[in-house]
Design an enzyme around this catalytic site. Structure first.
Site, PDB file in Angstrom:
ATOM      1  N   CYS A 124      -4.482  -2.867  -5.283  1.00 35.86           N
ATOM      2  CA  CYS A 124      -3.047  -3.060  -5.510  1.00 35.86           C
ATOM      3  C   CYS A 124      -2.663  -3.178  -6.980  1.00 35.86           C
ATOM      4  CB  CYS A 124      -2.552  -4.277  -4.736  1.00 35.86           C
ATOM      5  SG  CYS A 124      -2.745  -4.110  -2.942  1.00 35.86           S
ATOM      6  N   HIS A 171       4.231  -6.661  -7.524  1.00 37.55           N
ATOM      7  CA  HIS A 171       3.588  -5.931  -6.441  1.00 37.55           C
ATOM      8  C   HIS A 171       4.124  -6.450  -5.117  1.00 37.55           C
ATOM      9  CE1 HIS A 171       0.766  -4.657  -3.483  1.00 37.55           C
ATOM     10  NE2 HIS A 171       0.127  -5.816  -3.446  1.00 37.55           N
ATOM     11  N   ASN A 199       3.900  -3.262   2.245  1.00 35.23           N
ATOM     12  CA  ASN A 199       3.005  -3.306   1.088  1.00 35.23           C
ATOM     13  C   ASN A 199       2.362  -1.932   0.922  1.00 35.23           C
ATOM     14  OD1 ASN A 199       0.853  -3.648  -0.681  1.00 35.23           O
ATOM     15  ND2 ASN A 199       0.148  -5.558   0.216  1.00 35.23           N
TER      16      ASN A 199
END
Length: 322
Positions: free
Chosen positions: A111, A236, A266
């Site tokens: 990520c 994020h 996500n």
């Protein structure tokens, strides 16, 4: 030293929308359970046969169009889901964008991949190895999710975001502050010999809030700024509770925190550039705004950096729709 600026930005999402009710029909969960724990209402998943490279090519083409360029000096693709273990997806994406012969490589930092890739792009420009770099972050996490694991199946979505980074006056893209801790490698992983992604959610949550807020404050300090100088925090998009926790720990009001986790989930490495493209396209980010980006991911890895938003027109849309 040569500075770096963003010349163009693009984003691409799959057309398929997966709702919480869709997942509740086959998992021991509910719309309320998912929303209260993650903030997610829907996410987008690719259809069978659509690859990470398909999303990457579309987002990359949009970023090039935004920058009014047809080629660049280097291509970087940040991804955890390349489709093949070997070779890297970067050269394929570059060739599909008409850039055969242009150097291309992948970055794998889960990520945090976009920020690791951004540091690479800025470094290429600062060293004189490139004047323009196309950085793409693309993921098809739906292809590595255990369909029976409600802890991960409800969280992740697919998408791609891209920026064209070019040489410019110092100050457009601030220092990228990065970190890692391999002692936590088992918290976010695909174990050897397995196909599915695994995550220890409770510990990841704790680590993410602390690491993201600490590195974000570090990035601001290295730029000579404080939280009050930030127009937008672009975290994020792991989980709405993580974004809220980072903002509280930094002393930032909710009004300064941008997000889209509610509608796209996500999207791992792609989450920051997808959000940048979407927010620039809909007017939430404007010329001259000071943007703070921050991420945490497997490895463990984390990173943060500042941007002064340029005069660009973002190209954001659905895969296959122009």
């Amino acid at each position: 030293m040569t500075g770096a600026v963003i010349l163009g930005v693009g984003g691409s999402l799959p057309a398929r929308v997966v709702t919480n009710d869709d997942l509740s029909a086959r998992l021991d969960t509910s719309d309320e359970w998912i929303r209260t724990r993650t903030g997610i209402r829907t996410r987008r998943w690719v259809e069978p046969g659509t690859s990470t490279s398909d999303l990457a090519v579309d987002a990359g083409a949009r970023a090039l169009r935004s920058a009014e360029l047809s080629t660049v000096d280097a291509v970087i693709v940040a991804t955890t889901t390349p489709g093949r273990r070997c070779p890297a997806v970067g050269p394929e994406v570059a060739s599909r964008l008409g850039m055969i012969g242009v150097p291309a490589h992948d970055v794998s930092a889960v990520c945090t991949g976009f920020l690791y890739g951004l540091a690479n792009a800025v470094g290429l420009i600062a060293s004189g190895a490139a004047r323009t770099v196309l950085l793409i972050a693309a993921e098809t996490f739906s292809t590595i999710l255990d369909p029976a694991d409600r802890g991960t199946a409800v969280i992740f979505g697919d998408g791609a975001g891209a920026v064209v980074v070019g040489a410019g006056e110092p100050g457009g893209i601030g220092p990228c502050v990065l970190g890692s801790d391999g002692t936590g490698a088992d918290l976010i992983q695909i174990p050897a010999g397995e196909d599915y992604f695994r995550m220890h959610g409770t510990e990841v949550f704790r680590q993410a809030v602390k690491r993201m807020s600490d590195v974000a404050l570090d990035a601001l300090a290295r730029t000579g700024l404080g939280p009050d100088d930030v127009d937008h925090l672009v975290p994020h998009q792991a989980n709405q509770r993580i974004s809220d926790g980072v903002a509280r720990r930094m002393g930032l009001p909710e009004s300064k925190v941008l997000g889209n986790v509610a509608t796209v989930g996500n999207t791992a490495a792609a989450s920051i550039p997808v959000l940048l493209a979407e927010a620039a396209a809909d007017g939430r980010i404007k010329l001259g705004d000071r943007v703070l980006t921050v991420a945490f991911g497997g490895g463990l890895t984390w990173g943060a950096g500042t941007l002064v938003w340029p005069d660009v027109t973002a190209d954001f849309g659905i895969l296959g729709e122009r």
